[in-house]
Design a protein around this motif. Structure first.
Motif, PDB file in Angstrom:
ATOM      1  N   THR A   1      14.974   1.024 -11.932  1.00  0.00           N
ATOM      2  CA  THR A   1      13.784   1.197 -11.109  1.00  0.00           C
ATOM      3  C   THR A   1      13.352  -0.178 -10.626  1.00  0.00           C
ATOM      4  O   THR A   1      13.716  -1.196 -11.211  1.00  0.00           O
ATOM      5  CB  THR A   1      12.592   1.812 -11.894  1.00  0.00           C
ATOM      6  N   LEU A   2      12.600  -0.185  -9.540  1.00  0.00           N
ATOM      7  CA  LEU A   2      11.952  -1.417  -9.099  1.00  0.00           C
ATOM      8  C   LEU A   2      10.479  -1.274  -9.455  1.00  0.00           C
ATOM      9  O   LEU A   2       9.818  -0.336  -9.006  1.00  0.00           O
ATOM     10  CB  LEU A   2      12.089  -1.616  -7.588  1.00  0.00           C
ATOM     11  N   ASP A   3      10.003  -2.188 -10.278  1.00  0.00           N
ATOM     12  CA  ASP A   3       8.573  -2.185 -10.541  1.00  0.00           C
ATOM     13  C   ASP A   3       7.887  -2.915  -9.388  1.00  0.00           C
ATOM     14  O   ASP A   3       8.536  -3.432  -8.476  1.00  0.00           O
ATOM     15  CB  ASP A   3       8.239  -2.790 -11.906  1.00  0.00           C
ATOM     16  N   PHE A   4       6.575  -2.947  -9.428  1.00  0.00           N
ATOM     17  CA  PHE A   4       5.823  -3.513  -8.319  1.00  0.00           C
ATOM     18  C   PHE A   4       6.198  -4.970  -8.061  1.00  0.00           C
ATOM     19  O   PHE A   4       6.370  -5.374  -6.911  1.00  0.00           O
ATOM     20  CB  PHE A   4       4.319  -3.372  -8.587  1.00  0.00           C
ATOM     21  N   LEU A   5       6.353  -5.774  -9.111  1.00  0.00           N
ATOM     22  CA  LEU A   5       6.690  -7.187  -8.925  1.00  0.00           C
ATOM     23  C   LEU A   5       8.077  -7.367  -8.313  1.00  0.00           C
ATOM     24  O   LEU A   5       8.281  -8.225  -7.461  1.00  0.00           O
ATOM     25  CB  LEU A   5       6.586  -7.947 -10.254  1.00  0.00           C
TER      26      LEU A   5
ATOM     27  N   VAL B   1       0.852  -1.200   0.000  1.00  0.00           N
ATOM     28  CA  VAL B   1       0.000   0.000   0.000  1.00  0.00           C
ATOM     29  C   VAL B   1       0.885   1.246   0.000  1.00  0.00           C
ATOM     30  O   VAL B   1       0.633   2.206  -0.744  1.00  0.00           O
ATOM     31  CB  VAL B   1      -0.973  -0.009   1.211  1.00  0.00           C
ATOM     32  N   ILE B   2       1.929   1.231   0.806  1.00  0.00           N
ATOM     33  CA  ILE B   2       2.868   2.359   0.836  1.00  0.00           C
ATOM     34  C   ILE B   2       3.504   2.549  -0.539  1.00  0.00           C
ATOM     35  O   ILE B   2       3.636   3.672  -1.026  1.00  0.00           O
ATOM     36  CB  ILE B   2       3.941   2.148   1.924  1.00  0.00           C
ATOM     37  N   PHE B   3       3.886   1.442  -1.189  1.00  0.00           N
ATOM     38  CA  PHE B   3       4.478   1.523  -2.521  1.00  0.00           C
ATOM     39  C   PHE B   3       3.533   2.247  -3.477  1.00  0.00           C
ATOM     40  O   PHE B   3       3.940   3.134  -4.224  1.00  0.00           O
ATOM     41  CB  PHE B   3       4.798   0.118  -3.062  1.00  0.00           C
ATOM     42  N   MET B   4       2.272   1.860  -3.462  1.00  0.00           N
ATOM     43  CA  MET B   4       1.306   2.462  -4.382  1.00  0.00           C
ATOM     44  C   MET B   4       1.104   3.953  -4.084  1.00  0.00           C
ATOM     45  O   MET B   4       0.921   4.744  -5.004  1.00  0.00           O
ATOM     46  CB  MET B   4      -0.028   1.710  -4.337  1.00  0.00           C
ATOM     47  N   LYS B   5       1.157   4.337  -2.800  1.00  0.00           N
ATOM     48  CA  LYS B   5       1.019   5.751  -2.443  1.00  0.00           C
ATOM     49  C   LYS B   5       2.251   6.546  -2.873  1.00  0.00           C
ATOM     50  O   LYS B   5       2.150   7.629  -3.423  1.00  0.00           O
ATOM     51  CB  LYS B   5       0.850   5.908  -0.928  1.00  0.00           C
TER      52      LYS B   5
END
Length: 190
Positions: free
Chosen positions: A68-72, A21-25
């Motif tokens: 970059t680090l993507d979500f996965l 959730v923090i990542f998405m914010k």
């Protein structure tokens, strides 16, 4: 005992969810850059050792090397740090030591990471050996064929045979504690 493991697993899953959730914010674009990861983990620019360590971690999880680090990639990193088994954590540690990516560790690569860890751990514990002495001892205990390089197999076997080597090679600077501590700090800031 089974209930305790289940409870810990639920807590780990909850923490992973919180960090996602923090990542998405923090990264609505879906891409996490190094400076953002440093911010998430509270690594200040004044801490050279912690900065180098987080850069090494970042690079080890940036599997497609796009800076970059993507979500996965982020989720894979969290899963390994919070829930990974010993074998997976040792393979990850090997990858972090293997700066040139050739699948073998030479003294320069080991000494580079030992210096970073030495400075981070020195702040928390008393270490009586220099980074060069630590590197020499690792090679003495792990480099089975004495060719001056450590393979993944030697790395894994050496770590599992000697507790001192294990503590150094698995990069135990309490990454899990660091993630959990900074997760709490981020939640209170949001």
């Amino acid at each position: 005992m089974g209930q305790e493991e289940s409870h810990n697993e639920e807590m780990d899953l909850a923490r992973i969810h919180e960090l996602c959730v923090i990542f998405m914010k923090e990264c609505p674009s879906g891409a996490l850059h190094l400076h953002e990861l440093k911010k998430i983990f509270g690594v200040s620019s004044s801490s050279v050792e912690e900065s180098l360590f987080i850069e090494t971690i970042f690079n080890s999880f940036d599997t497609n090397k796009d800076n970059t680090l993507d979500f996965l990639e982020y989720v894979a990193a969290l899963h390994l740090i919070l829930r990974g088994n010993l074998e997976d954590r040792l393979k990850w540690s090997f990858k972090m030591y293997d700066n040139d990516g050739n699948g073998r560790l030479d003294r320069t690569e080991v000494k580079r990471l030992v210096r970073i860890l030495y400075k981070i751990k020195l702040q928390k514990t008393h270490i009586s050996m220099t980074p060069s002495q630590i590197c020499d001892r690792i090679f003495e205990l792990v480099d089975q064929n004495n060719d001056g390089e450590i393979t993944l197999l030697e790395f894994m076997e050496g770590a599992q045979k000697d507790e001192w080597v294990m503590n150094l090679l698995k990069l135990d600077v309490n990454a899990t504690g660091w993630v959990i501590q900074n997760c709490g700090r981020l939640q209170s800031a949001t």
